[in-house]
Each structure stands twice: as C-alpha cells, then as structure tokens.
Write an enzyme that holds these catalytic residues in place. Structure first.
Site, PDB file in Angstrom:
ATOM      1  N   GLU A  17      30.100  21.294   5.278  1.00  0.00           N
ATOM      2  CA  GLU A  17      30.721  22.132   4.262  1.00  0.00           C
ATOM      3  C   GLU A  17      29.935  23.410   4.035  1.00  0.00           C
ATOM      4  O   GLU A  17      28.782  23.520   4.455  1.00  0.00           O
ATOM      5  CB  GLU A  17      30.863  21.362   2.943  1.00  0.00           C
ATOM      6  N   HIS A  24      27.611  22.145  -3.608  1.00  0.00           N
ATOM      7  CA  HIS A  24      27.494  20.934  -2.784  1.00  0.00           C
ATOM      8  C   HIS A  24      27.915  19.670  -3.524  1.00  0.00           C
ATOM      9  O   HIS A  24      27.425  18.576  -3.219  1.00  0.00           O
ATOM     10  CB  HIS A  24      26.062  20.772  -2.269  1.00  0.00           C
ATOM     11  N   SER A  56      25.956  28.626   0.766  1.00  0.00           N
ATOM     12  CA  SER A  56      25.035  27.691   1.392  1.00  0.00           C
ATOM     13  C   SER A  56      25.788  26.830   2.391  1.00  0.00           C
ATOM     14  O   SER A  56      26.831  26.269   2.063  1.00  0.00           O
ATOM     15  CB  SER A  56      24.378  26.797   0.339  1.00  0.00           C
TER      16      SER A  56
END
Length: 228
Positions: A137, A61, A110
């Site tokens: 994303e 991330h 994730s």
C-alpha cells in the site's frame, strides 16, 4: 520484513486537483539516502506492480480501516514511483484527508511493503534496496520525517510472510506489538509463555541459548495459530 518509507510533500511533489479529490505525485524517489541510510534504486517496484497489481490506499497505514481512496496509476520513471489517486467520494475520512492535504497540514506519502533477503545489498550506511517483493500500500501520512523502516500492520497471509522473516526475539515481540496491537509488556509475556511451552513440550529440540532454533519453533507455532 515489512518496510515503510516516508517522503515529505516537498519531495514527492504532491499535487491535489479539483473538487473530485484527485491528486498525483511521487511516492518514492530513486537514488536518495533516507534517514536510516537506505537507498531505493530504479526498478525496485517493477515486478511487484506487474505481479500484484495496484497497491491499496490507507491513511497512516491503518490497514484495519476502510481505504480512503484508490490508486489509479503507479509507474516508475527516471525520478521515482509516480502515482495518481483519487479519494472515495462521500467517505468522511477521505474528505478529511483531502482537506488536510490541500491545506498542507498532512505531511507526505509513505510506501509500505515487504522486502526479503536478496532484495537489497547491505552497506556501511544502510541498504541499497533493489527490489520490493510486494508493495502492499501507499499511504498519505502525517509525519513523513520518521523514515524508519518498521513493522506497522500485518494481517492474514502477510502475517505469515512477516513471521518467516523474523530472526530474533526482539523482532518477534515488535511484530506482535504492531500486528496484534499488544503492549510491549503483553508481547514480551506472550513470547516468553510460548517459548516456555515450546521448550517444555520438546525439551531436546533446542538448547536454551540457541535463539535461532527457538525462533524457528516460535514462528512455526504462531503460524499454526494464524492459520487456525
């Protein structure tokens, strides 16, 4: 709010293929209950994929970094959100992530994006998430077991969306810590200072114990700063 939902490789059925760095698997599985009691149901990603297109691919991330690759396919089926992706050739970070994935030292995938009030139903255990307003994303991640929904990185227009969802002083401090990289102490000090200035400039606008009204003032001022 901005959520990140993690799945280990054993759940996403990730498969790395060939020297070109392509891989496929499930980034979200429908119907299960994660570590914070949330369940994602089939159809949750349909509208965001249709309206916003393909999500980005980062590692852990890290929205401030160069994407490590791109998703070439993201579709829902009866099992979950199936994705196909490829790492960027010649990018050192992409080569490292792909090597870790093949070796099994990289933990999973994730999904990260926004949900708003009305996108989910609250339960005693957690939430049933029926819609992701925006899937921003999908990241390969090292520690998929966390599973907690939390703010990670927020930039640009996403910052304004996140500010609109803030409901408490604690949430605002957490947003500042994650979005701006501030320490806990710095975020608390900034919130306290903006709060003091807001009350000083408009003493009759809110009561000292009216946190909801104070949050609205703080969010409005921070939105103006973000747009400046």
């Amino acid at each position: 709010m901005l959520l990140h939902k993690h799945l280990p490789l054993s759940d996403v059925k990730l498969k790395a293929e060939g020297p070109a760095g392509t891989f496929s698997g499930y980034s979200s599985v429908f119907g299960g209950v994660d570590s914070v009691g949330d369940t994602i149901v089939r159809g949750a990603f349909a509208s965001t994929l249709r309206q916003n297109g393909m999500p980005k691919m980062f590692f852990n991330h890290d929205w401030r970094s160069i994407p490590v690759g791109k998703w070439t396919k993201a579709v829902e089926d009866e099992h979950g959100l199936y994705v196909e992706g490829e790492f960027t050739p010649g990018l050192v970070a992409a080569d490292a992530v792909y090597a870790a994935m093949k070796h099994g030292t990289l933990g999973g995938l994730s999904v990260g994006g926004f949900v708003k009030q009305g996108d989910y139903d609250a339960t005693e255990q957690g939430r049933v998430i029926r819609k992701w307003s925006r899937l921003v994303e999908i990241s390969p991640v090292v520690f998929p077991a966390d599973g907690a929904a939390r703010v990670q990185e927020v930039k640009g227009a996403d910052m304004l969306d996140a500010l609109a969802e803030v409901a408490t002083i604690r949430e605002l401090e957490q947003l500042l810590r994650d979005a701006a990289g501030l320490s806990k102490g710095a975020a608390s000090a900034l919130v306290a200072r903006v709060k003091a200035l807001a009350l000083q400039g408009e003493p009759a606008a809110v009561k000292a114990d009216d946190e909801a009204a104070q949050i609205q003032q703080l969010a409005a001022r921070l939105q103006r700063l973000a747009l400046a």
